[in-house]
Design a protein around this motif. Sequence first.
Motif, PDB file in Angstrom:
ATOM      1  N   UNK A 161     -12.786-113.674 -26.425  1.00  0.00           N
ATOM      2  CA  UNK A 161     -13.797-114.184 -27.354  1.00  0.00           C
ATOM      3  C   UNK A 161     -13.082-115.004 -28.439  1.00  0.00           C
ATOM      4  N   UNK A 162     -12.562-116.163 -28.076  1.00  0.00           N
ATOM      5  CA  UNK A 162     -11.847-117.025 -29.018  1.00  0.00           C
ATOM      6  C   UNK A 162     -12.857-117.925 -29.708  1.00  0.00           C
ATOM      7  N   UNK A 163     -13.117-117.659 -30.977  1.00  0.00           N
ATOM      8  CA  UNK A 163     -14.177-118.356 -31.707  1.00  0.00           C
ATOM      9  C   UNK A 163     -13.659-119.537 -32.518  1.00  0.00           C
ATOM     10  N   UNK A 164     -12.361-119.561 -32.803  1.00  0.00           N
ATOM     11  CA  UNK A 164     -11.719-120.705 -33.456  1.00  0.00           C
ATOM     12  C   UNK A 164     -10.224-120.556 -33.249  1.00  0.00           C
ATOM     13  N   UNK A 165      -9.465-121.517 -33.736  1.00  0.00           N
ATOM     14  CA  UNK A 165      -8.010-121.430 -33.610  1.00  0.00           C
ATOM     15  C   UNK A 165      -7.440-120.224 -34.348  1.00  0.00           C
ATOM     16  N   UNK A 166      -8.126-119.770 -35.374  1.00  0.00           N
ATOM     17  CA  UNK A 166      -7.654-118.640 -36.173  1.00  0.00           C
ATOM     18  C   UNK A 166      -8.437-117.354 -35.934  1.00  0.00           C
ATOM     19  N   UNK A 167      -9.490-117.418 -35.135  1.00  0.00           N
ATOM     20  CA  UNK A 167     -10.386-116.260 -35.023  1.00  0.00           C
ATOM     21  C   UNK A 167     -10.606-115.859 -33.576  1.00  0.00           C
ATOM     22  N   UNK A 168     -10.207-114.645 -33.263  1.00  0.00           N
ATOM     23  CA  UNK A 168     -10.529-114.069 -31.967  1.00  0.00           C
ATOM     24  C   UNK A 168     -11.312-112.783 -32.201  1.00  0.00           C
ATOM     25  N   UNK A 169     -12.505-112.736 -31.685  1.00  0.00           N
ATOM     26  CA  UNK A 169     -13.347-111.556 -31.845  1.00  0.00           C
ATOM     27  C   UNK A 169     -13.001-110.512 -30.790  1.00  0.00           C
ATOM     28  N   UNK A 170     -13.395-109.281 -31.053  1.00  0.00           N
ATOM     29  CA  UNK A 170     -13.330-108.233 -30.041  1.00  0.00           C
ATOM     30  C   UNK A 170     -14.665-107.510 -30.027  1.00  0.00           C
ATOM     31  N   UNK A 171     -14.940-106.837 -28.939  1.00  0.00           N
ATOM     32  CA  UNK A 171     -16.233-106.184 -28.798  1.00  0.00           C
ATOM     33  C   UNK A 171     -16.128-104.672 -28.745  1.00  0.00           C
ATOM     34  N   UNK A 172     -17.159-104.028 -29.229  1.00  0.00           N
ATOM     35  CA  UNK A 172     -17.334-102.585 -29.046  1.00  0.00           C
ATOM     36  C   UNK A 172     -18.644-102.376 -28.305  1.00  0.00           C
ATOM     37  N   UNK A 173     -18.559-101.742 -27.150  1.00  0.00           N
ATOM     38  CA  UNK A 173     -19.749-101.415 -26.364  1.00  0.00           C
ATOM     39  C   UNK A 173     -20.107 -99.950 -26.588  1.00  0.00           C
ATOM     40  N   UNK A 174     -21.386 -99.714 -26.813  1.00  0.00           N
ATOM     41  CA  UNK A 174     -21.857 -98.366 -27.103  1.00  0.00           C
ATOM     42  C   UNK A 174     -22.992 -97.998 -26.147  1.00  0.00           C
ATOM     43  N   UNK A 175     -22.808 -96.916 -25.414  1.00  0.00           N
ATOM     44  CA  UNK A 175     -23.823 -96.414 -24.484  1.00  0.00           C
ATOM     45  C   UNK A 175     -24.335 -95.076 -24.990  1.00  0.00           C
ATOM     46  N   UNK A 176     -25.617 -95.021 -25.354  1.00  0.00           N
ATOM     47  CA  UNK A 176     -26.178 -93.805 -25.943  1.00  0.00           C
ATOM     48  C   UNK A 176     -27.518 -93.403 -25.337  1.00  0.00           C
ATOM     49  N   UNK A 177     -28.012 -94.127 -24.330  1.00  0.00           N
ATOM     50  CA  UNK A 177     -29.352 -93.874 -23.802  1.00  0.00           C
ATOM     51  C   UNK A 177     -29.413 -92.542 -23.052  1.00  0.00           C
ATOM     52  N   UNK A 178     -30.425 -91.740 -23.322  1.00  0.00           N
ATOM     53  CA  UNK A 178     -30.657 -90.470 -22.637  1.00  0.00           C
ATOM     54  C   UNK A 178     -31.844 -90.656 -21.697  1.00  0.00           C
ATOM     55  N   UNK A 179     -31.569 -90.842 -20.431  1.00  0.00           N
ATOM     56  CA  UNK A 179     -32.628 -91.141 -19.471  1.00  0.00           C
ATOM     57  C   UNK A 179     -33.493 -89.909 -19.203  1.00  0.00           C
TER      58      UNK A 179
END
Length: 225
Positions: free
Chosen positions: A101-119
Amino acid sequence: MEQIRKHFRLADFAYPTDGMAPSTDNGGLVVAGICKPWPTSSSRTIAAFAYDGGAADEKELLLAVVEGPNNRVIASYKRIIPEDAITEVSSYSLKLDTARYTLSNQTRAFGLRMSTFRDRCGYEGGFDDELTLFVVDGQTIRPVLTEMMSHWSYGRGSRCGGEDVARIDARVSISVEPTTSNGLADLRLTGTRSDKRKPVSVVVKYNGNHYELKPWTAAFNAWWY
């Protein structure tokens, strides 16, 4: 974990004894935790924890970037994770996403995925796999986009009665565009369905604080529901 405990000024910060739920009685207050190296620096680590602060119907998300060799916390973020009848944080709820997730020359994002659904068998569908993209902004970790990446719906029939009920799934993906808005790259969100309906795709732009998702949400809802 000790450095993160000190940084967030927590009296107790540990995993529960095997087979026991988090509580002060067994010294365990961490529900879920995950660490992953920073994608472009072996000296940095991203750490995410779901922490039971003792309040009903919620957990606390503690997020930090730590830097070796002493695991000094150089940036952090904290927020509440609400829980209700259909959502619950468990030991497998958190996953770090370090795709490019390279958003600019100085900025790289990272992600957090969250799974919480109770089926539950009576539900007609649901959504889960909440992805939040974060950027490091000085000593702060700042969210710039949050979206559910998995959706599904069931056809007619009773899953509670053991019937094999038809299910349609939709997955959302994110790609980085060559264009920019307010200093960060535009992002393309694309939804694909298991029933082979034509995908939906929308470019979202950074408004100086976060990515504006209203165009995507409107297009996705018209396509999915």
